[in-house]
Design a protein around this motif. Structure first.
Motif, PDB file in Angstrom:
ATOM      1  N   ARG A   1      14.937  11.071 -13.626  1.00  0.00           N
ATOM      2  CA  ARG A   1      15.858  11.152 -12.556  1.00  0.00           C
ATOM      3  C   ARG A   1      15.195  10.304 -11.150  1.00  0.00           C
ATOM      4  NH1 ARG A   1      18.437  17.264 -11.475  1.00  0.00           N
ATOM      5  NH2 ARG A   1      20.194  16.973 -12.891  1.00  0.00           N
ATOM      6  N   ALA A   2      13.947  10.751 -11.072  1.00  0.00           N
ATOM      7  CA  ALA A   2      13.384   9.943  -9.790  1.00  0.00           C
ATOM      8  C   ALA A   2      13.485   8.338 -10.208  1.00  0.00           C
ATOM      9  CB  ALA A   2      11.939  10.256  -9.697  1.00  0.00           C
ATOM     10  N   SER A   3      13.096   7.908 -11.326  1.00  0.00           N
ATOM     11  CA  SER A   3      12.982   6.505 -11.877  1.00  0.00           C
ATOM     12  C   SER A   3      14.519   5.892 -11.520  1.00  0.00           C
ATOM     13  CB  SER A   3      12.771   6.513 -13.272  1.00  0.00           C
ATOM     14  OG  SER A   3      11.239   6.894 -13.440  1.00  0.00           O
ATOM     15  N   LEU A   4      15.543   6.538 -12.118  1.00  0.00           N
ATOM     16  CA  LEU A   4      16.845   6.005 -11.865  1.00  0.00           C
ATOM     17  C   LEU A   4      17.416   6.069 -10.319  1.00  0.00           C
ATOM     18  CD1 LEU A   4      18.863   7.080 -15.112  1.00  0.00           C
ATOM     19  CD2 LEU A   4      17.683   4.766 -14.463  1.00  0.00           C
ATOM     20  N   ILE A   5      17.202   7.057  -9.896  1.00  0.00           N
ATOM     21  CA  ILE A   5      17.471   7.196  -8.502  1.00  0.00           C
ATOM     22  C   ILE A   5      16.950   6.126  -7.553  1.00  0.00           C
ATOM     23  CG2 ILE A   5      17.761   8.419  -6.331  1.00  0.00           C
ATOM     24  CD1 ILE A   5      17.815  11.024  -8.106  1.00  0.00           C
ATOM     25  N   VAL A   6      15.675   6.003  -7.861  1.00  0.00           N
ATOM     26  CA  VAL A   6      14.984   4.946  -6.835  1.00  0.00           C
ATOM     27  C   VAL A   6      15.349   3.662  -7.414  1.00  0.00           C
ATOM     28  CG1 VAL A   6      12.716   3.921  -6.313  1.00  0.00           C
ATOM     29  CG2 VAL A   6      13.154   6.470  -6.418  1.00  0.00           C
ATOM     30  N   GLY A   7      15.406   3.526  -8.625  1.00  0.00           N
ATOM     31  CA  GLY A   7      15.766   2.030  -9.202  1.00  0.00           C
ATOM     32  C   GLY A   7      17.158   1.651  -8.757  1.00  0.00           C
ATOM     33  N   PHE A   8      18.065   2.391  -9.016  1.00  0.00           N
ATOM     34  CA  PHE A   8      19.554   1.928  -8.664  1.00  0.00           C
ATOM     35  C   PHE A   8      19.841   1.757  -7.170  1.00  0.00           C
ATOM     36  CE2 PHE A   8      20.801   3.181 -13.013  1.00  0.00           C
ATOM     37  CZ  PHE A   8      21.432   1.967 -13.429  1.00  0.00           C
TER      38      PHE A   8
ATOM     39  N   LEU B   1      16.049  -3.995 -11.751  1.00  0.00           N
ATOM     40  CA  LEU B   1      15.817  -2.452 -12.015  1.00  0.00           C
ATOM     41  C   LEU B   1      14.576  -2.146 -12.852  1.00  0.00           C
ATOM     42  CD1 LEU B   1      19.384  -1.553 -13.173  1.00  0.00           C
ATOM     43  CD2 LEU B   1      18.366  -0.499 -11.107  1.00  0.00           C
ATOM     44  N   GLY B   2      14.332  -2.905 -13.591  1.00  0.00           N
ATOM     45  CA  GLY B   2      12.922  -2.807 -14.337  1.00  0.00           C
ATOM     46  C   GLY B   2      11.878  -2.910 -13.531  1.00  0.00           C
ATOM     47  N   ILE B   3      11.893  -3.944 -12.535  1.00  0.00           N
ATOM     48  CA  ILE B   3      10.604  -3.903 -11.534  1.00  0.00           C
ATOM     49  C   ILE B   3      10.697  -3.005 -10.546  1.00  0.00           C
ATOM     50  CG2 ILE B   3      10.101  -5.601  -9.449  1.00  0.00           C
ATOM     51  CD1 ILE B   3      11.093  -8.082 -10.925  1.00  0.00           C
ATOM     52  N   ALA B   4      11.810  -2.383 -10.064  1.00  0.00           N
ATOM     53  CA  ALA B   4      11.762  -1.204  -9.145  1.00  0.00           C
ATOM     54  C   ALA B   4      11.045   0.096  -9.848  1.00  0.00           C
ATOM     55  CB  ALA B   4      13.311  -1.089  -8.766  1.00  0.00           C
ATOM     56  N   ILE B   5      11.907   0.110 -11.348  1.00  0.00           N
ATOM     57  CA  ILE B   5      11.241   1.414 -11.742  1.00  0.00           C
ATOM     58  C   ILE B   5       9.511   1.253 -11.829  1.00  0.00           C
ATOM     59  CG2 ILE B   5      11.007   2.413 -14.109  1.00  0.00           C
ATOM     60  CD1 ILE B   5      14.217   1.982 -13.916  1.00  0.00           C
ATOM     61  N   LEU B   6       9.191  -0.093 -12.119  1.00  0.00           N
ATOM     62  CA  LEU B   6       7.783  -0.384 -12.159  1.00  0.00           C
ATOM     63  C   LEU B   6       7.234   0.078 -10.994  1.00  0.00           C
ATOM     64  CD1 LEU B   6       6.800  -3.349 -14.278  1.00  0.00           C
ATOM     65  CD2 LEU B   6       6.218  -0.922 -14.856  1.00  0.00           C
ATOM     66  N   ALA B   7       7.640  -0.022  -9.761  1.00  0.00           N
ATOM     67  CA  ALA B   7       7.248  -0.097  -8.557  1.00  0.00           C
ATOM     68  C   ALA B   7       7.098   1.412  -8.272  1.00  0.00           C
ATOM     69  CB  ALA B   7       7.690  -1.053  -7.483  1.00  0.00           C
ATOM     70  N   GLU B   8       8.169   1.907  -8.412  1.00  0.00           N
ATOM     71  CA  GLU B   8       8.293   3.339  -8.086  1.00  0.00           C
ATOM     72  C   GLU B   8       7.388   4.200  -8.685  1.00  0.00           C
ATOM     73  OE1 GLU B   8       9.309   7.454  -8.886  1.00  0.00           O
ATOM     74  OE2 GLU B   8       9.556   5.999 -10.259  1.00  0.00           O
ATOM     75  N   ALA B   9       7.156   3.669 -10.020  1.00  0.00           N
ATOM     76  CA  ALA B   9       5.876   4.490 -10.950  1.00  0.00           C
ATOM     77  C   ALA B   9       4.609   4.170 -10.022  1.00  0.00           C
ATOM     78  CB  ALA B   9       5.979   3.965 -12.525  1.00  0.00           C
ATOM     79  N   GLY B  10       4.407   2.867  -9.700  1.00  0.00           N
ATOM     80  CA  GLY B  10       3.107   2.510  -9.280  1.00  0.00           C
ATOM     81  C   GLY B  10       2.851   3.535  -7.775  1.00  0.00           C
ATOM     82  N   LEU B  11       4.046   3.472  -7.206  1.00  0.00           N
ATOM     83  CA  LEU B  11       3.991   4.400  -6.127  1.00  0.00           C
ATOM     84  C   LEU B  11       3.741   5.817  -6.176  1.00  0.00           C
ATOM     85  CD1 LEU B  11       6.740   2.851  -3.728  1.00  0.00           C
ATOM     86  CD2 LEU B  11       4.278   2.319  -3.489  1.00  0.00           C
ATOM     87  N   SER B  12       4.275   6.389  -7.206  1.00  0.00           N
ATOM     88  CA  SER B  12       4.269   7.698  -7.599  1.00  0.00           C
ATOM     89  C   SER B  12       2.689   7.969  -8.208  1.00  0.00           C
ATOM     90  CB  SER B  12       5.444   8.608  -8.449  1.00  0.00           C
ATOM     91  OG  SER B  12       5.397   7.882  -9.341  1.00  0.00           O
ATOM     92  N   PHE B  13       2.127   6.901  -8.769  1.00  0.00           N
ATOM     93  CA  PHE B  13       0.879   6.914  -9.287  1.00  0.00           C
ATOM     94  C   PHE B  13      -0.116   6.904  -8.224  1.00  0.00           C
ATOM     95  CE2 PHE B  13      -2.796   4.668 -10.642  1.00  0.00           C
ATOM     96  CZ  PHE B  13      -3.413   5.580 -11.648  1.00  0.00           C
ATOM     97  N   LEU B  14       0.322   6.416  -7.286  1.00  0.00           N
ATOM     98  CA  LEU B  14      -0.834   6.560  -6.149  1.00  0.00           C
ATOM     99  C   LEU B  14      -0.542   7.829  -5.353  1.00  0.00           C
ATOM    100  CD1 LEU B  14      -0.423   2.905  -4.845  1.00  0.00           C
ATOM    101  CD2 LEU B  14      -2.560   4.003  -6.000  1.00  0.00           C
ATOM    102  N   GLY B  15       0.514   8.445  -5.569  1.00  0.00           N
ATOM    103  CA  GLY B  15       0.843   9.767  -4.807  1.00  0.00           C
ATOM    104  C   GLY B  15       1.940   9.512  -3.696  1.00  0.00           C
ATOM    105  N   LEU B  16       2.404   8.257  -3.649  1.00  0.00           N
ATOM    106  CA  LEU B  16       3.388   8.271  -2.739  1.00  0.00           C
ATOM    107  C   LEU B  16       4.710   8.005  -3.383  1.00  0.00           C
ATOM    108  CD1 LEU B  16       2.960   7.188   0.623  1.00  0.00           C
ATOM    109  CD2 LEU B  16       4.529   5.619  -0.361  1.00  0.00           C
ATOM    110  N   GLY B  17       5.830   9.115  -3.415  1.00  0.00           N
ATOM    111  CA  GLY B  17       6.715   8.784  -4.130  1.00  0.00           C
ATOM    112  C   GLY B  17       7.802  10.220  -3.876  1.00  0.00           C
ATOM    113  N   VAL B  18       8.395  10.469  -4.976  1.00  0.00           N
ATOM    114  CA  VAL B  18       9.008  11.806  -4.745  1.00  0.00           C
ATOM    115  C   VAL B  18       8.197  12.956  -4.198  1.00  0.00           C
ATOM    116  CG1 VAL B  18      11.070  11.331  -5.958  1.00  0.00           C
ATOM    117  CG2 VAL B  18       9.009  12.095  -7.081  1.00  0.00           C
ATOM    118  N   ASN B  19       8.126  14.076  -3.377  1.00  0.00           N
ATOM    119  CA  ASN B  19       7.322  14.870  -3.262  1.00  0.00           C
ATOM    120  C   ASN B  19       7.074  15.968  -4.291  1.00  0.00           C
ATOM    121  OD1 ASN B  19       7.108  13.767  -0.590  1.00  0.00           O
ATOM    122  ND2 ASN B  19       9.221  14.846   0.058  1.00  0.00           N
ATOM    123  N   PRO B  20       5.960  16.268  -4.795  1.00  0.00           N
ATOM    124  CA  PRO B  20       5.553  17.060  -5.589  1.00  0.00           C
ATOM    125  C   PRO B  20       6.220  18.692  -4.918  1.00  0.00           C
ATOM    126  CG  PRO B  20       3.573  16.578  -4.508  1.00  0.00           C
ATOM    127  CD  PRO B  20       4.811  15.629  -3.941  1.00  0.00           C
TER     128      PRO B  20
END
Lengths: 314, 295, 678
Positions: free
Chosen positions: B92-99, B220-239
């Motif tokens: 969900r996070a990937s798709l919402i952020v991506g789109f 969309l691919g790039i955005a999903i990659l970037a979202e993954a990167g951000l959440s990898f760093l701890g900045l993305g959807v809130n835990p």
């Protein structure tokens, strides 16, 4: 040519102006009082007031910007709230590390990406081409931090070939340095190799169908000669533009890679500052990275001239 | 006057544009597979509560870091949560952020590019220099800084990523518009006194939009990659909300013990991004009238 | 006698998706030493693929299915594509000159390098000797300052110059055979004449053979010894030059000759177009490919297999049933041909239209573009694309505006229609000066004038239906009150230009080039204009289609009382269609007059040179013409010669000409010349 360089420099100045504006906005868009946000909830009113003055937050927007910009031009990137140090000092030890890794990755990209792209294009539809196409598809889609973790798992934990984490400068300890740097560089280069391979391949395929390639063949030249002398030089033109843009991606990639391999570079400085809400440092990091990319692209544009005599800049 | 009445009707009705488009699009198997993956992804994201075997937030410390088993197909994480369920919710996070970020960037970027390309002049220079400046900041760096400044969370990440992706659309659109503007059919309209608005809506836009659609798919691919990167760093959807990137990071600490914790969500990212890229490339081919004309 | 090149039963097919396109379908021909052989055909006839098959320069999707290409005794098709033997032939024994001078040279290598690599390869010359050879070759093909120019890049040369370089390259290793594939098609007529004379000269000197691949019948008549006519992948007729032109036997050859306007036509000749379109090469009928378009087809043709080439006269071969059955067909054919020729009279006797009154008067029109340089795009000079041009157009007439590329004819057209802003001068249309009129006022005027574009594929919005394209001017100018009226009017317009109104929901690329141009004409007619500018409106079309469009334009003119400003570079076409003609050179009108006095009695040296350069598709006439070649190239608009713009190329120019800019002095009969020497 001279006029072009000057014109291009003017454009660069305009771009740099907008870069500073965007970077400057990072603090402006902080919700509420930026000083309060940066210092945290338990800061005293006095401390906040002091920071407000230091940042000139009480001045009108324009004045703030010009004061800040004047400082930047004079080499003053401000003081870190968290490290209690000038930002310039903070960066001086970290910037070279990131640059070393980034430039190595760029070199690896060129050495691996371009030849593979050419070979794939020439053998279009063959086995090598298929492998290259599949690999570049995977490479572009793979997050580099994840690839790094795979590398750590297999090469360090399972095979024990390389250290898990850390950084030793290859300039002080060549062998130990190389060992620590090799995996981050390869992982960082993986995505860009994939893009460059792809771009080279498609540029070559396009060039191979140009009329002048047929002309070269009609002269009875060896096919290898036709491809390299007539094809590659023309195909390199779009590839070089891509390399300019890839530098930005490589630097961006270091933000994640330095995290994975625990390397004390600019990227990890940026990330830790983000979490410390040390936005003065964040600002400075973004600015330095952007300026680097702007000048890299300027360099690429000028390098164009050497390869392509046609380009008449207007 | 005889020839005037003579009508050339020996033109067989060719296949409709749409039929041809579909035929080229689905010509290769990988594209069909990729489309299936994306369809599956959307279904999984929408119906996550019904598909996921467990509640992704239910902690069970006693049952933490379990290897894959019958009950937990992909094992459990450090808090004892079911990994498969978290991966399902993570889509969900990937798709919402991506789109959302791609939509934001696409609309703003294309509009800026359209204005710059159509009207030109000083406006063009200003817009494009601004875009160059945005382009000089690597997307992940810009998104990280802007996202943090905006206070993180879903909205922060979407806005930050959206801004970072704007320049590619602006550049592409501007180039398209400038090329289309030079076409004789635009001049033909101008000669008959067409208004700017009608010209843009009826002639310019429809002829510029295909590459934008392709770019959006690839982005969309790039955005999903970037979202993954951000959440990898701890900045993305809130835990404790699940995101694939943060799952990779969580698992990293237990790499030697349970590599699957990192590997599985990462593999999902690769698959989804690859699927978007392959579909994007196929769209490019299918929308290219030159390639399609050969059928 | 053995031939230099003998092609036997060559078949080259293209595999496109799941279809097989029979581009070359059982073609045989030969070339003797020192001979100029022409392969004539329209686009898609397979004439180029035939040539490239022998040296295996065909795209990957093409496959040589069968046949032999015997060159100097050995079969080239036995050699692999990139084998040693094949490469020795390419460039070493067979040189090729390609069509597109702008894209056929490698942009990033100097022209010298591109010539040298060939010489070094085939003649084993050292670099130094190869460079000397390159300079020598450039001198031979007439590149001035060859010593210095050898180090220049292709973009530093004009199209004509690049094609000279191609010739130098092709000739660099003294080949036995030269293939010139539409080598002069992209060039202006005077440049074309320069290059063809150069080629002919080379053949004579070196005994090289040439295969001229072209669609231009005039060139063929002027230069070829023998001719092969190709249609839909086959040779339909072959023979000596004069056989083909004087006693054409195949209906297609006859059709081609009838559809092309000639410089020596009677004014009232009506062009007879070949109706219909060439067959789809992927689904070629088993019968004769020309059947659908053949005006002389017999019942037997419908169910007989495609006819074979048969010798009807010594060395004259034709593939047509009608001729070989030995019955009275030949007689019948002659009769029908004669009656077709009688239609010639259909066109009305020509009369001057000067008494109709003036619809458009252009006075001292100047259209300059800024030439900018440096950092701030500072304007450092004016590019004087149109420099002080004046003329009148009378109601109901066609004024032809001719000249070579860069002469400013298109700029004149676009300035009149206010696509470009004129810098100075008056454009008086129906009594109102519109040169400086505001956009809003212009809208009312624009209903009365419109434009037909050159390229029918780029001038129609690919995403709009034909209905919307034709209907747009009606909607914008609010010329219809209801949807119903709009539909009726569009359908009426489609019928008017010979299109089936049932096709109105299709998009442009579903139509052929000629049909698209009809759509363009329908759009131009939509707002009911009295004045139409045709900007090279037929030059992108194949010759047999050109005739259809020319006839259409003429019929519309008569029916609707239209006035045309007809911009073109083809002097034969302009002579055919125009009442009066203006000749432009470097932004100025150098001569203007009614068609008769201008073509019969050209006065300006440039007009004379232009007319000399145009070949006439009749070898008997060509034999008697003196082929004078105009020297040099059209200078850049920025380095316009002092005095008379033509003075640096003019054969009769004196110092006086280089001093003084001659005014256009008009005689009583309206014939004006800008030359102080006449």
């Amino acid at each position: 040519m001279g006029a072009f360089i000057i014109k291009r420099l003017f454009q660069t100045i305009a771009v740099l102006f907008f870069v500073t504006l965007i970077v400057f906005m990072i603090i402006q868009i902080l919700p509420g009082d930026p000083a309060q946000t940066m210092l945290g909830a338990d800061a005293s009113q006095e401390q906040i007031q002091k920071l407000r003055e230091e940042l000139g937050l009480n001045d009108p927007f324009i004045v703030q910007y010009f004061n800040w910009a004047a400082g930047v031009i004079g080499g003053d990137l401000g003081h870190s709230i968290f490290y209690k140090e000038t930002v310039i000092n903070l960066m001086s030890s970290r910037f070279p590390i990131t640059l070393t890794i980034g430039i190595s990755a760029l070199i690896v990209t060129v050495i691996i990406g371009i030849p593979l792209g050419v070979i794939a294009a020439v053998n279009r539809g063959g086995a090598i081409d298929s492998v290259v196409v599949v690999l570049s598809n995977i490479g572009i889609a793979t997050p580099n931090f994840w690839l790094g973790i795979l590398g750590v798992y297999f090469l360090s934990l399972k095979l024990g070939w390389l250290p898990v984490q850390g950084y030793v400068s290859p300039f002080t300890d060549p062998i130990g340095g190389l060992k620590t740097i090799i995996m981050p560089v390869l992982v960082l280069a993986a995505t860009t190799i994939a893009s460059v391979m792809r771009q080279t391949r498609s540029a070559m395929l396009e060039v191979i169908h140009q009329d002048f390639i047929r002309t070269a063949r009609s002269k009875g030249l060896k096919e290898r000669f036709v491809i390299i002398k007539h094809g590659l030089r023309n195909a390199l033109i779009p590839v070089i533009t891509l390399l300019g843009l890839q530098l930005g991606n490589i630097i961006g990639g270091t933000v994640l890679i330095e995290q994975v391999f625990n390397i004390p570079g600019m990227g990890s400085l940026l990330v830790s500052s983000v979490f410390m809400k040390d936005f003065i440092v964040v600002q400075a990091c973004v600015l330095v990275i952007a300026v680097l990319v702007v000048f890299a692209n300027l360099f690429v544009d000028l390098a164009y001239r050497l390869i392509d005599p046609r380009i008449k800049y207007n | 006057m005889e020839a005037t009445q003579k009508v050339e009707i020996n033109v067989p009705r060719r296949k409709s544009e749409f039929q041809k488009f579909i035929k080229v699009l689905l010509a290769r198997k990988v594209v069909v597979i990729s489309l299936s993956i994306l369809f599956l992804l959307v279904v999984v994201a929408i119906f996550a509560p019904w598909i996921a075997p467990y509640n992704p937030y239910t902690q069970n410390i006693a049952n933490s870091l379990q290897p894959p088993s019958k009950e937990h197909i992909l094992g459990t994480d450090q808090l004892g949560r079911d990994v498969l369920s978290r991966i399902i919710y993570g889509s969900r996070a990937s798709l919402i952020v991506g789109f959302s970020s791609v939509a934001l960037a696409g609309v703003i970027g294309s509009t800026l590019g359209l204005v710059a390309g159509y009207f030109g002049g000083i406006l063009d220079s200003i817009i494009m220099r601004f875009m160059d400046a945005l382009l000089a900041i690597p997307p992940i760096v810009l998104a990280l800084s802007l996202g943090a400044a905006l206070g993180g969370g879903l909205v922060g990440v979407v806005v930050a990523l959206g801004v970072a992706l704007i320049p590619t659309y602006a550049r592409l659109m501007r180039g398209q518009v400038m090329a289309v503007r030079e076409m004789d059919y635009i001049k033909a309209g101008e000669i008959s006194g067409i208004s700017n608005l009608r010209n843009i809506l009826v002639h310019v836009m429809p002829n510029c939009i295909s590459p934008i659609i392709v770019l959006a798919t690839l982005n969309l691919g790039i955005a999903i990659l970037a979202e993954a990167g951000l959440s990898f760093l701890g900045l993305g959807v809130n835990p404790p909300q699940a995101a694939w990137g943060s799952m990779v990071n969580d698992g990293y600490q237990y790499l030697s013990r349970l590599p699957g914790l990192s590997f599985a969500p990462g593999l999902c990212i690769v698959l989804v991004v690859m699927a978007f890229n392959i579909v994007g490339d196929a769209l490019r081919d299918a929308l290219d009238p030159k390639l399609r004309g050969s059928l | 006698m053995s031939h230099l090149l003998e092609v036997k039963n060559l078949k080259t097919y293209f595999k496109l998706n799941d279809q097989t396109v029979k581009a070359v379908d059982d073609v045989s021909y030969h070339v003797n030493e020192g001979e100029i052989v022409a392969i004539v055909g329209e686009s898609g006839s397979g004439k180029s693929v035939t040539q490239y098959s022998g040296i295996k320069l065909i795209p990957q999707s093409a496959e040589i299915v069968s046949g032999e290409v015997i060159f100097e005794g050995s079969d080239l098709l036995k050699y692999k594509e990139n084998s040693e033997e094949m490469r020795k032939v390419r460039g070493g024994k067979i040189g090729v000159i390609f069509q597109e001078p702008m894209t056929s040279l490698n942009p990033v290598l100097t022209v010298g390098e591109q010539i040298m690599e060939s010489v070094m390869l085939h003649k084993q010359f050292s670099r130094k000797r190869a460079k000397e050879r390159a300079v020598e070759l450039l001198n031979m093909v007439g590149i001035p300052d060859a010593q210095e120019r050898v180090n220049h890049f292709p973009y530093q040369f004009s199209g004509g110059m690049r094609q000279r370089i191609m010739i130098a390259m092709a000739m660099s290793c003294d080949p036995k055979l030269l293939i010139a594939d539409e080598a002069t098609t992209a060039l202006d007529v005077t440049t074309q004449a320069q290059l063809l004379e150069l080629l002919k000269d080379i053949v004579k000197r070196t005994n090289t053979s040439i295969i001229l691949v072209t669609h231009n019948l005039g060139i063929v008549a002027r230069y070829a010894d023998r001719i092969y006519v190709m249609y839909a992948g086959r040779i339909v007729e072959s023979g000596e030059n004069k056989d083909i032109f004087i006693k054409p036997k195949h209906p297609y050859t006859i059709g081609l000759l009838n559809s092309v306007p000639r410089l020596d036509d009677p004014k009232d000749r009506k062009l007879i177009p070949i109706e219909g379109l060439p067959p789809d090469l992927a689904n070629k009928p088993k019968t004769c490919s020309f059947l659908d378009r053949c005006p002389f087809k017999m019942e037997a043709c419908e169910y007989s297999p495609a006819p074979q080439l048969v010798e009807v006269d010594k060395g004259h071969y034709v593939s047509c049933y009608a001729d070989i059955k030995g019955n009275d067909w030949n007689l019948k054919f002659e009769e029908e041909f004669a009656s077709a020729s009688e239609q010639v009279i259909m066109k009305k006797e020509w009369k001057s239209k000067e008494n109709n009154g003036v619809i458009l008067e252009v006075q001292n029109l100047k259209t300059y573009f800024p030439f900018t340089k440096g950092i701030f795009n500072r304007k450092i000079a004016d590019i004087k694309a149109v420099d002080d041009v004046s003329f009148k157009v009378y109601k109901g007439e066609t004024l032809g505006l001719v000249g070579e590329s860069g002469c400013g004819k298109t700029t004149v057209a676009r300035s009149i229609i206010r696509m470009y802003e004129p810098t100075d001068g008056k454009i008086i249309f129906n009594g109102t000066d519109i040169a400086k009129m505001s956009k809003r006022n212009l809208k009312n005027i624009r209903k009365n004038m419109s434009l037909v574009f050159q390229d029918p594929s780029s001038s129609l919005d690919p995403r709009q239906k034909v209905f919307n394209i034709i209907g747009e001017p009606l909607i914008i100018n609010k010329l219809v009150d209801s949807k119903k009226e709009l539909h009726e009017r569009v359908e009426e317009l489609m019928r008017l230009v010979g299109l089936d109104p049932n096709l109105k929901d299709r998009v442009p690329h579903e139509f052929s080039g000629g049909q698209r141009q009809r759509i363009g004409i329908a759009r131009a007619l939509a707002s009911n204009p009295s004045f139409i500018v045709c900007d090279e409106a037929i030059s992108a079309l194949d010759v047999s289609i050109q005739a259809q469009i020319i006839n259409l334009l003429e019929e519309l003119q008569e029916k609707l009382g239209l006035t045309y400003l007809f911009i073109a570079h083809d002097l034969s076409v302009v002579r055919h269609i125009a009442d009066r003609v203006a000749v432009m050179y470097l932004g100025k009108i150098v001569e203007i007059g009614d068609w008769k006095s201008l073509y019969d009695n050209p006065k300006h040296p440039y007009t004379k040179a232009l007319l000399d350069a145009v070949p006439i598709p009749d070898p008997l006439i060509e034999e008697q013409r003196e082929h004078k070649v105009l020297k040099g190239e059209v200078p850049s608009l920025l380095s316009r010669p002092k005095g008379c713009v033509f003075s640096n190329r003019c054969p009769i120019a004196t110092d006086e000409c280089r001093e003084m800019d001659p005014p256009l002095s008009v005689e009583e009969n309206g014939h004006g010349v800008a030359c102080i020497k006449v």
